[in-house]
Every structure is written in structure tokens, then in C-alpha cells.
Design a protein around this motif. Structure first.
Motif: not given
Length: 278
Positions: A52-57, A67-70, A255-268
Motif C-alpha cells: 500500500d505504501t511502497e508499491l502504490s500511492t 495508483p502508481l508510486p513515483s 496494465v490499467f492501474p486505476g482499474s475498476w476502482s478508478q473507472w467506477s468512481n469517475t462520473p460519465g
């Protein structure tokens, strides 16, 4: 290049004195912090890696859960793990390689030689090897990572992908169909995506199936030589496992890192349901 390593191969490398760094990527949806599990027993010499903290942000909901880490964050973490230039990194977990694959996907983009231990912790103990309970803190490494992100799709890239390639939804089939959704605000899938749960690529012990079987399963989902392929899941972790399996079968995937968690939380964003891509 092979992407999985057996327990026997890992032991042989360590016995021969090869520069190998083992990382423990214990993470599950129901137990995202795997540190206590690590302390209860891990491969000797393995360093714990918090996904959660080193392989993502983390940020807004419409960025997804992982989301991807820097590159700078990942490099600092890799040095904490004790990685030096030229080291082979072997990642494992206790979840059939799902979370270990996230480390594989990121480090591979960063130019690090990396493998996933086939069968993970279960394979190690099944072979009769002992576990350690110490908290491994290695000397700081000096690895310099390449910029990451080239293997990732944006949300707009994912929306357009089915028009020119195969977009795989690798979650459980019932989530793809929209029958259940335990985590996100909408149920269903990205229009045009095809269902191929990543667990279909593993045997009952959590080990990857043989390459010919993998290629047959992939072909059933429309993945053949020369076809552009990308994968998504709930939050970009399981999709990395499918990318790992595809690499083992000789197919390079994004890979789409945002995946369904991003898609379903994005209006429209449109949502498809049912067993067909839509």
C-alpha cells in the motif's frame, strides 16, 4: 526470459552465492498490512514490502485505490530493501502470486531483473523448508531505477483500447457480469472488455500452469500473436498478475492501474453488464 522461479531454483542460486534479494509482498484485500504475517514466518533473509505504501500511492477516489508510486518513491523503497545494481529480485506472497506480481510489474519497468516465486510461501513450506521470524533490515542498496509508467494505461487509454486490441477484465466473472460489487460504487465492466479471471492460470497449489495451457486459455479470450493486450482488475494489483502470466506465455501486455476502482468512481464513464463485452 522466464518470469517464475521454483523453490529449488531459488535455493540453488542462494547456495551458489548469486546476488539474490528476496522480498515478501504479503497483502490481501481483507488484510492489506501483511507485516504481522511476515513476522510470524517468512523465507530466510526476506525483506517485508508494504504494497500500500511502497508499491502504490493514494489520492482521490477517481484515481483508483492503488495508483502508481513515483519512480523516486519506488527507488527509495528498493534501496531500503537492499537492492544493488545487478541483483536478482525474487518476490513472493501467500496469495498465489497476486501481490508479488505487483512488485514484478513495477520493477520490470524500472529495469530490474525480477522473478516471482512459483507457489509462493506455500511452495516453500510444502518442500519442507523452515521459516524465519526475524525482521530483516539489510544494508541500504544503491540501485538506480529507470522511469516507470510506460507499461500503464490511463483511463482514456483503457476506454479506447478495445477498438484496437483485447482488454481483459481479470476479476471474478460475477463482478464482470455486474451481479455483485463488494468494493466499488458501480457493478459491471468497461465496455468492450473481455472476462478472463487471473486464477484460471493457476493450479490448485497456486502454481502457474504450463505455457501451452496458458496460450490455449488466452486464445479463447482472443489473445493471439501480435494482438495488443491490456488488463485491468479492481485496483491494479491482480491485473499485474495477468501481465505476469502473459509475459510467461511470451505476450507483452499493459496494465490499467486505476482499474475498476478508478473507472467506477469517475462520473460519465459508461458501464456494461452481462457476460458479453458490450
Amino acid at each position: 526470459m522466464r518470469n517464475f522461479l521454483s523453490v529449488d531454483e531459488l535455493i540453488a542460486m542462494q547456495t551458489q552465492g548469486a546476488p539474490v534479494r528476496v522480498i515478501d509482498v504479503r497483502w490481501r484485500l481483507d488484510r492489506p498490512d501483511g507485516y504481522e504475517d511476515y513476522r510470524a514466518g517468512h523465507l530466510p533473509g526476506a525483506v517485508y514490502v508494504p504494497l500500500d505504501t511502497e508499491l502504490s500511492t493514494h489520492g482521490r477516489a477517481d484515481e483508483g485505490r492503488h495508483p502508481l508510486p513515483s519512480t523516486a518513491t519506488l527507488q527509495a523503497a528498493a534501496r531500503r530493501w537492499g537492492i544493488h545494481a545487478g541483483d536478482l529480485v525474487v518476490a513472493y506472497d501467500d496469495a498465489k502470486g497476486i501481490s508479488a506480481a505487483r512488485a514484478w510489474w513495477l520493477l520490470r519497468q524500472a529495469g530490474v531483473e525480477v522473478r516471482v516465486l512459483d507457489g509462493g510461501l506455500r511452495a516453500w513450506t510444502a518442500a519442507g523448508h523452515e521459516l524465519s521470524t526475524d525482521d530483516v533490515v539489510p544494508e541500504t542498496g544503491d540501485v538506480v531505477l529507470d522511469e516507470i509508467g510506460a507499461g500503464a494505461l490511463s483511463i482514456d487509454d483503457a476506454a479506447a483500447f478495445p477498438a484496437s486490441g483485447v482488454l481483459l477484465d481479470v476479476r471474478a466473472a460475477e463482478r464482470y457480469r455486474g451481479e455483485i460489487e463488494p468494493l466499488d460504487p458501480q457493478a459491471g465492466h468497461i465496455p468492450g472488455a473481455r472476462s478472463l479471471p487471473t486464477l484460471r492460470h493457476l493450479d490448485a497449489e497456486g502454481k502457474v500452469l504450463d505455457v501451452e495451457t496458458l496460450r490455449t486459455t488466452l486464445a479463447e479470450a482472443g489473445v493471439t500473436a501480435g494482438t495488443p493486450v491490456a488488463a485491468y482488475c479492481g485496483s491494479g494489483v491482480t491485473a499485474a498478475h495477468t501481465a505476469l502470466v502473459l509475459a510467461e506465455a511470451g505476450v507483452d501486455a499493459k496494465v490499467f492501474p486505476g482499474s475498476w476502482s478508478q473507472w467506477s468512481n469517475t462520473p460519465g464513464r459508461p458501464v456494461a453488464t452481462g457476460s458479453e463485452p458490450g
